[in-house]
Write a protein that holds these residues in place. Structure first.
Motif, PDB file in Angstrom:
ATOM      1  N   ARG A 179       0.815  -1.205   0.000  1.00 41.11           N
ATOM      2  CA  ARG A 179       0.000   0.000   0.000  1.00 41.11           C
ATOM      3  C   ARG A 179       0.858   1.269   0.000  1.00 41.11           C
ATOM      4  O   ARG A 179       0.541   2.247  -0.678  1.00 41.11           O
ATOM      5  N   GLY A 180       1.954   1.263   0.731  1.00 44.84           N
ATOM      6  CA  GLY A 180       2.809   2.437   0.768  1.00 44.84           C
ATOM      7  C   GLY A 180       3.381   2.765  -0.596  1.00 44.84           C
ATOM      8  O   GLY A 180       3.361   3.922  -1.033  1.00 44.84           O
ATOM      9  N   ALA A 181       3.888   1.747  -1.297  1.00 42.40           N
ATOM     10  CA  ALA A 181       4.478   1.973  -2.615  1.00 42.40           C
ATOM     11  C   ALA A 181       3.429   2.459  -3.611  1.00 42.40           C
ATOM     12  O   ALA A 181       3.672   3.397  -4.384  1.00 42.40           O
ATOM     13  N   ILE A 182       2.258   1.829  -3.603  1.00 42.79           N
ATOM     14  CA  ILE A 182       1.202   2.216  -4.547  1.00 42.79           C
ATOM     15  C   ILE A 182       0.724   3.633  -4.270  1.00 42.79           C
ATOM     16  O   ILE A 182       0.581   4.454  -5.186  1.00 42.79           O
ATOM     17  N   ASN A 183       0.495   3.954  -3.014  1.00 41.42           N
ATOM     18  CA  ASN A 183      -0.003   5.292  -2.699  1.00 41.42           C
ATOM     19  C   ASN A 183       1.051   6.360  -2.965  1.00 41.42           C
ATOM     20  O   ASN A 183       0.723   7.469  -3.383  1.00 41.42           O
ATOM     21  N   ASN A 184       2.313   6.024  -2.745  1.00 46.39           N
ATOM     22  CA  ASN A 184       3.368   6.987  -3.012  1.00 46.39           C
ATOM     23  C   ASN A 184       3.482   7.332  -4.486  1.00 46.39           C
ATOM     24  O   ASN A 184       4.110   8.330  -4.855  1.00 46.39           O
ATOM     25  N   SER A 185       2.884   6.495  -5.339  1.00 44.20           N
ATOM     26  CA  SER A 185       2.891   6.810  -6.770  1.00 44.20           C
ATOM     27  C   SER A 185       2.133   8.105  -7.043  1.00 44.20           C
ATOM     28  O   SER A 185       2.364   8.752  -8.072  1.00 44.20           O
ATOM     29  N   PHE A 186       1.226   8.500  -6.133  1.00 44.38           N
ATOM     30  CA  PHE A 186       0.515   9.767  -6.301  1.00 44.38           C
ATOM     31  C   PHE A 186       1.490  10.940  -6.206  1.00 44.38           C
ATOM     32  O   PHE A 186       1.473  11.842  -7.046  1.00 44.38           O
ATOM     33  N   GLN A 187       2.360  10.915  -5.181  1.00 48.19           N
ATOM     34  CA  GLN A 187       3.360  11.980  -5.057  1.00 48.19           C
ATOM     35  C   GLN A 187       4.364  11.907  -6.197  1.00 48.19           C
ATOM     36  O   GLN A 187       4.818  12.941  -6.703  1.00 48.19           O
ATOM     37  N   LEU A 188       4.718  10.681  -6.618  1.00 51.30           N
ATOM     38  CA  LEU A 188       5.617  10.546  -7.760  1.00 51.30           C
ATOM     39  C   LEU A 188       4.993  11.181  -8.994  1.00 51.30           C
ATOM     40  O   LEU A 188       5.679  11.876  -9.767  1.00 51.30           O
ATOM     41  N   SER A 189       3.698  10.977  -9.171  1.00 47.80           N
ATOM     42  CA  SER A 189       2.993  11.572 -10.310  1.00 47.80           C
ATOM     43  C   SER A 189       2.978  13.094 -10.206  1.00 47.80           C
ATOM     44  O   SER A 189       3.108  13.791 -11.219  1.00 47.80           O
ATOM     45  N   ILE A 190       2.816  13.615  -8.988  1.00 49.48           N
ATOM     46  CA  ILE A 190       2.876  15.067  -8.792  1.00 49.48           C
ATOM     47  C   ILE A 190       4.245  15.591  -9.222  1.00 49.48           C
ATOM     48  O   ILE A 190       4.364  16.603  -9.929  1.00 49.48           O
ATOM     49  N   GLY A 191       5.297  14.878  -8.809  1.00 48.26           N
ATOM     50  CA  GLY A 191       6.647  15.282  -9.187  1.00 48.26           C
ATOM     51  C   GLY A 191       6.874  15.225 -10.686  1.00 48.26           C
ATOM     52  O   GLY A 191       7.513  16.117 -11.261  1.00 48.26           O
ATOM     53  N   ILE A 192       6.372  14.177 -11.326  1.00 48.13           N
ATOM     54  CA  ILE A 192       6.511  14.049 -12.777  1.00 48.13           C
ATOM     55  C   ILE A 192       5.786  15.196 -13.474  1.00 48.13           C
ATOM     56  O   ILE A 192       6.307  15.795 -14.423  1.00 48.13           O
ATOM     57  N   GLY A 193       4.580  15.507 -13.003  1.00 45.02           N
ATOM     58  CA  GLY A 193       3.822  16.609 -13.586  1.00 45.02           C
ATOM     59  C   GLY A 193       4.550  17.931 -13.446  1.00 45.02           C
ATOM     60  O   GLY A 193       4.602  18.733 -14.393  1.00 45.02           O
ATOM     61  N   ALA A 194       5.147  18.169 -12.274  1.00 43.21           N
ATOM     62  CA  ALA A 194       5.880  19.419 -12.050  1.00 43.21           C
ATOM     63  C   ALA A 194       7.125  19.495 -12.926  1.00 43.21           C
ATOM     64  O   ALA A 194       7.455  20.561 -13.476  1.00 43.21           O
ATOM     65  N   LEU A 195       7.826  18.357 -13.077  1.00 40.28           N
ATOM     66  CA  LEU A 195       9.014  18.343 -13.928  1.00 40.28           C
ATOM     67  C   LEU A 195       8.649  18.607 -15.387  1.00 40.28           C
ATOM     68  O   LEU A 195       9.322  19.388 -16.080  1.00 40.28           O
ATOM     69  N   ILE A 196       7.591  17.967 -15.860  1.00 36.70           N
ATOM     70  CA  ILE A 196       7.135  18.212 -17.234  1.00 36.70           C
ATOM     71  C   ILE A 196       6.826  19.693 -17.427  1.00 36.70           C
ATOM     72  O   ILE A 196       7.201  20.302 -18.439  1.00 36.70           O
ATOM     73  N   ALA A 197       6.148  20.273 -16.436  1.00 35.17           N
ATOM     74  CA  ALA A 197       5.815  21.704 -16.519  1.00 35.17           C
ATOM     75  C   ALA A 197       7.073  22.567 -16.582  1.00 35.17           C
ATOM     76  O   ALA A 197       7.157  23.517 -17.372  1.00 35.17           O
ATOM     77  N   ASN A 198       8.067  22.248 -15.765  1.00 38.91           N
ATOM     78  CA  ASN A 198       9.302  23.034 -15.753  1.00 38.91           C
ATOM     79  C   ASN A 198      10.047  22.930 -17.085  1.00 38.91           C
ATOM     80  O   ASN A 198      10.595  23.916 -17.578  1.00 38.91           O
ATOM     81  N   LEU A 199      10.060  21.721 -17.667  1.00 42.54           N
ATOM     82  CA  LEU A 199      10.730  21.545 -18.953  1.00 42.54           C
ATOM     83  C   LEU A 199       9.978  22.273 -20.069  1.00 42.54           C
ATOM     84  O   LEU A 199      10.589  22.870 -20.963  1.00 42.54           O
ATOM     85  N   ILE A 200       8.646  22.218 -20.015  1.00 39.70           N
ATOM     86  CA  ILE A 200       7.845  22.940 -21.011  1.00 39.70           C
ATOM     87  C   ILE A 200       8.063  24.445 -20.873  1.00 39.70           C
ATOM     88  O   ILE A 200       8.227  25.165 -21.870  1.00 39.70           O
TER      89      ILE A 200
END
Length: 508
Positions: free
Chosen positions: A166-187
């Motif tokens: 459960r910890g690993a799966i739920n942490n994917s939400f924060q990982l997704s937030i980080g990925i979204g922020a990185l994509i935004a910064n690169l764009i």
């Protein structure tokens, strides 16, 4: 005195494994995190772009380009500019309470779908805006989407995941937030170079891409067995989905716990009224304290205003955007590491050690800026690079700990009967203090100057002590058996046991 009692479990007698069905469903649901992260990253980038400032915030643009008397710390101090960033979170705060009723009555999938549709509307309006009112209203629509998605997605992930993962799966939400922020910064880094000065429109409008994926994908997401039992009596459907997500026919032990939780849930007509009862006091405290502490780490100072912060210390427009992308990359890497180890080393270990790292880095950043950055001019290249490294280490500490675990822990500690209400409180408190920090940061930077980092460092020290004393370990404990961690904790057992005695006497 015993503190922070660690309570571990092998997941009870539940059977099951990590199935491709669970992985695909959770990947699609976590797209809500990508949109959230994109919105965080994109706002910080466009507010440092000169064409954007010139069109919507000309006073800030003039201070930045022409005013040589204004302090470095005060050039971006504008309540209207911060309202552009923070209006999203005020709207998300209100929307999260609406999402609670929808999530409880119609399931997690309905809230995710609603959030995706609101995201699409906000992205379209932001990209087409021609005045400051349109740009802020677009952010409000995005905030509504964030409120619905952040209320439902962490619950969905925790309920779908097997206890030991459960910890690993739920942490994917924060990982997704980080990925979204990185994509935004690169764009932002790319669109800033567009010659006609309309790159900011592309940055804002591209939020529609992950929003479309989430909205379309939500149509095909299965509802969680927990949610089905909460708002219907279709035991057969719930058991069939549980067998599918666990990859085995033998799910009776877990299914019995879900039925029991569902029956209790149906007896609760007013979950917001019930959550204030003494027996739910530990969960209520955590639903307020954890999101509060997550925001007063100061992380959203970095997330929202990293490019502005880097421009404050003397970096140019393009370099500041690239530096923000670097810090975003660090956050993604450390969040991924957190996913790999959280179910092995536990929540408390990561929170305490991450907190120590963040505290040290905040103090060092404040110290360098106090010693080397005055009201005018900038840092030398060497000192600017040092600040960037220290901020990256600070982001690393957050990515390992308070970033992902700030969403994980509240989503796993509530019993089903108050789960949607508890998550709404968690999201609302998160957004309230995100709004406050976002709205006040540039003014605080102007008045506190480098002391702002010492201010946030003090909060980091306090919240690390809070975890050490009052947060029990929850790793590998089945989500519908979570109440036992409070009964075995040195402090909370006194509150929970007293209330249970009162309930038992009343029933007798």
């Amino acid at each position: 005195m015993a503190v922070g009692l660690a309570i571990t479990s092998d997941g009870g007698n539940y059977n099951g494994r990590m199935t491709p069905f669970v992985v695909l469903s959770c990947m699609m649901a976590a797209m809500g995190g990508v949109i959230f992260g994109y919105d965080i990253g994109i706002s910080g980038g466009v507010t440092s772009m000169e064409p954007f400032l010139k069109k919507f915030f000309p006073d800030v643009y003039t201070k930045m380009k022409e005013d040589t008397k204004t302090s470095n710390y005060c050039k971006f101090d504008s309540q209207l500019l911060t309202l552009f960033t923070s209006s999203l979170y005020l709207a998300g705060l209100v929307a999260s309470f609406c999402a609670s009723s929808l999530t409880r009555a119609f399931g997690r999938k309905a809230s995710i779908l609603t959030g995706g549709a609101a995201f699409l509307s906000g992205a379209a309006l932001g990209g087409a805006a021609y005045n400051v009112y349109m740009i802020i209203f677009g952010r409000i629509l995005l905030g509504i989407g964030v409120g619905f998605a952040n209320q439902a997605v962490p619950l969905y992930l925790s309920e779908m995941a097997p206890a030991k993962f459960r910890g690993a799966i739920n942490n994917s939400f924060q990982l997704s937030i980080g990925i979204g922020a990185l994509i935004a910064n690169l764009i932002n880094y790319g669109t800033e170079k567009i010659k006609d000065g309309r790159g900011w429109r592309i940055s804002l409008a591209l939020a529609a891409v992950p929003a479309f994926i989430l909205t379309l994908g939500a149509l095909f997401l299965p509802e969680t067995p927990n949610s089905i039992l909460q708002h219907s009596n279709n035991h057969e459907k719930a058991k069939r989905i549980l067998q599918r997500v666990r990859g085995t026919e033998d799910v009776q032990a877990e299914f019995d716990d879900l039925i029991k939780a569902g029956e209790i849930s149906k007896t609760i007509k007013h979950p917001f009224k019930n959550i204030i009862q003494r027996r739910y006091r530990p969960q209520l405290v955590m639903s307020v304290a954890i999101p509060f502490f997550q925001q007063v780490t100061g992380i959203n100072v970095i997330a929202f205003y990293a490019p502005i912060l880097f421009r404050t210390i003397g970096l140019k427009e393009s370099a500041s955007l690239l530096s923000a992308a670097v810090t975003g990359s660090v956050g993604i890497c450390t969040t991924f590491i957190s996913m790999l180890v959280v179910d092995k080393v536990g929540r408390r270990f990561l929170l305490i050690n991450g907190g120590i790292c963040m505290f040290v880095m905040q103090i060092l950043v404040g110290g360098v800026m106090a010693a080397k950055l005055g009201d005018h001019g900038g840092l030398s290249k060497g000192h600017a690079f040092l600040v960037l490294v220290l901020i990256c280490l600070y982001v690393a500490g957050f990515g390992l700990s308070w970033g992902p675990l700030g969403w994980l822990i509240p989503s796993e500690i509530f019993p089903l009967e108050i789960r949607s209400a508890g998550q709404s409180i968690n999201v609302a408190v998160n957004f309230l203090f995100t709004f406050i920090v976002g709205q006040t940061f540039l003014s605080m930077l102007c008045h506190f100057k480098c002391g702002l980092f010492f201010f946030f460092g003090g909060w980091v020290a306090l919240m690390t002590a809070f975890v050490y004393l009052l947060l029990p370990e929850t790793k590998n404990v089945p989500i519908e058996q979570m109440e036992r961690v409070w009964r075995k904790h040195w402090f909370w057992n006194k509150i929970v046991e007293v209330d249970n005695e009162v309930i038992n006497k009343t029933e007798a």
